[in-house]
Design an enzyme around this catalytic site. Structure first.
Site, PDB file in Angstrom:
ATOM      1  N   SER A 182      45.377  40.380  38.160  1.00 37.59           N
ATOM      2  CA  SER A 182      45.501  41.824  38.088  1.00 37.59           C
ATOM      3  C   SER A 182      45.844  42.450  36.658  1.00 37.59           C
ATOM      4  CB  SER A 182      46.933  41.953  39.038  1.00 37.59           C
ATOM      5  OG  SER A 182      46.771  43.367  39.458  1.00 37.59           O
ATOM      6  N   GLU A 183      44.958  43.537  36.581  1.00 40.02           N
ATOM      7  CA  GLU A 183      45.026  44.205  35.171  1.00 40.02           C
ATOM      8  C   GLU A 183      46.311  44.544  34.753  1.00 40.02           C
ATOM      9  OE1 GLU A 183      42.511  47.595  35.917  1.00 40.02           O
ATOM     10  OE2 GLU A 183      44.308  48.926  36.795  1.00 40.02           O
ATOM     11  N   ASN A 184      47.243  44.657  35.364  1.00 40.58           N
ATOM     12  CA  ASN A 184      48.436  44.953  34.747  1.00 40.58           C
ATOM     13  C   ASN A 184      49.284  43.849  34.535  1.00 40.58           C
ATOM     14  OD1 ASN A 184      48.400  44.808  37.558  1.00 40.58           O
ATOM     15  ND2 ASN A 184      50.723  45.508  37.921  1.00 40.58           N
ATOM     16  N   SER A 232      45.963  40.910  28.945  1.00 41.66           N
ATOM     17  CA  SER A 232      45.257  40.874  30.388  1.00 41.66           C
ATOM     18  C   SER A 232      43.883  41.507  30.002  1.00 41.66           C
ATOM     19  CB  SER A 232      46.229  42.251  31.133  1.00 41.66           C
ATOM     20  OG  SER A 232      45.711  42.019  32.588  1.00 41.66           O
TER      21      SER A 232
END
Lengths: 215, 226
Positions: free
Chosen positions: A47-49, A89
């Site tokens: 997940s990008e976060n 990330s």
């Protein structure tokens, strides 16, 4: 001819993800794909976060507002999962470390250009999030989208008319009618998913399709 | 004795000046330094440029600062959300500027500023509207877009625990932009949920070393506006 449901589309795409893959799943329809992954395959979701090894949505009694996914929804972490900050990330994304990303699409062109971030409406604030980073970064980009817009307009087109997210970035498109690969010669039909003739599929598509040659 | 602890949020943001560029941590509500932002509203600084992934939710924290008319320009990747009505209204009325930047490019532009790098080339956004007017270079057969650093005058960040030297650890996905924003600002101000003694944080697990941090204020139960 009965088109696939969104669940069936997600299920079909899930079949093509190799065990052990590192995968980023975009917001919207792609989220359904997670429901069809076999935990035994240990397909690790990014997940990008800042999460790797993201688990399913959090049940009501486990909601933690500091444990959210890219869509800001509460999720869980698998045993063995990890947290990291945004620079790492996006190094994961841009640096070619993800085997696959799955995104929704508004248009895909015959040369694999993707448009999925803006309708280009004046007065509406542009909002890109991580879409452009994912488009150029993952080893493969699978687009999960309906073959045609609600008004019937083809979403696979010769040339994108909407603002593009990336050029030549799409590997495959999974629609409610077919699996289509972006190949050097153009859009190559890999598999028809419904009972449809080549001619009809072509008529519902805005780009020239190449069909498998009968052996 | 080095002591970066300050007594309260108001003291922490006392010198933020009009026209400053302020980096604001958080992704959605996670990591959002709500109390520092509320102190900044009370402090009165205006004409601010704010860097955040989003553009505020509901009417708390960043959204409240925008609503108070203190923000001239937002630099963010994703201003649209179901609860971002304050920003959307101001944008529609032409009362706030927006620079939309891909999320990873924001992170790396901050990293460049913090790491003393004068800019970098990225494949992200090549051929799109967001690359218009930017220098393009072909490197190993691929096209890259030049991006410049984003340096903050101040950073407002939320972390889980901090000691008096400014060493920090974060919690779960609230880490997001915190570490890189701490690096990228001239003055970094952090609200922590818990103050700890020097030595309580395992040196192997410190995420942000105190050299990147100027002030730490303890806010035990921060408001999360997700």
């Amino acid at each position: 001819m009965q088109r696939l449901t969104r669940q069936q589309m997600a299920q079909r795409l899930a079949k093509d993800i190799a065990p052990g893959s590192y995968v980023n799943i975009g917001i919207g329809m792609p989220e359904l794909v997670a429901n069809y992954l076999d935990p035994a395959d240990e397909i690790l979701l990014h997940s990008e976060n800042g999460i790797l090894g993201m688990g399913p949505s959090a049940p009501e009694n486990e909601i933690d507002l500091e444990m959210i996914n890219a869509g800001k929804k509460p999720v869980t972490l698998l045993t063995g999962g990890a947290f990291f900050h945004h620079v790492d990330s996006f190094a994961i994304m841009r640096g070619g470390h993800l085997d696959l990303c799955i995104m929704g699409g508004m248009q895909v062109s015959s040369t694999g250009d993707l448009a999925n971030w803006s309708l280009g409406r004046p007065g509406e604030p542009p909002a890109v999030g991580g879409a452009m980073d994912l488009a150029v970064g993952a080893k493969k980009v699978f687009i999960l989208m309906e073959h045609n817009a609600k008004d019937g307009t083809p979403k696979i087109v010769e040339k994108c008319t909407l603002p593009v997210t990336g050029l030549g970035v799409v590997s495959r498109v999974y629609t409610d009618l077919a699996v289509i690969e972006s190949a050097p010669q153009g859009m190559q039909v890999i598999e028809k998913l419904v009972d449809i003739s080549d001619e009809e599929l072509q008529s519902l598509t805005g780009a020239v399709l190449h069909f498998p040659v009968a052996q | 004795m080095v002591n970066k602890f300050v007594d309260n949020a108001h003291e922490a943001v006392v010198d933020v000046f009009d026209g400053a560029t302020v980096l604001v941590g958080g992704f959605g509500g996670a990591g959002h330094p709500t109390e520092l932002l509320h102190a900044l509203i009370d402090q009165g600084a205006t004409d601010l440029t704010i860097v955040n992934n989003n553009a505020g939710n509901f009417e708390v924290g960043l959204a409240a600062l925008i609503k108070a008319g203190r923000v001239r320009k937002m630099i963010c990747s994703f201003p649209k959300a179901s609860h971002s009505h304050v920003f959307n209204q101001m944008y529609k009325e032409g009362r706030i500027e927006l620079e939309c930047v891909p999320q990873g490019t924001i992170a790396e532009r901050l990293h460049a500023a913090g790491a003393g790098i004068g800019g970098f080339f990225t494949r992200t956004s090549y051929g799109t509207d967001l690359a218009k007017g930017k220098e393009v270079r072909e490197i190993d057969g691929e096209f890259y877009v030049f991006e410049s650093p984003i340096r903050g005058d101040f950073a407002l960040v939320l972390a889980q625990k901090g000691d008096r030297w400014g060493n920090l650890v974060y919690r779960k996905a609230a880490r997001n932009f915190g570490p890189v924003m701490c690096m990228a600002a001239k003055t970094t101000i952090v609200q922590v949920k818990q103050k700890v003694e020097l030595g309580e944080l395992d040196p192997e697990n410190i995420v942000t070393p105190g050299i990147f941090v100027n002030r730490v204020v303890e806010i035990p139960n921060p408001q999360i506006s997700s």
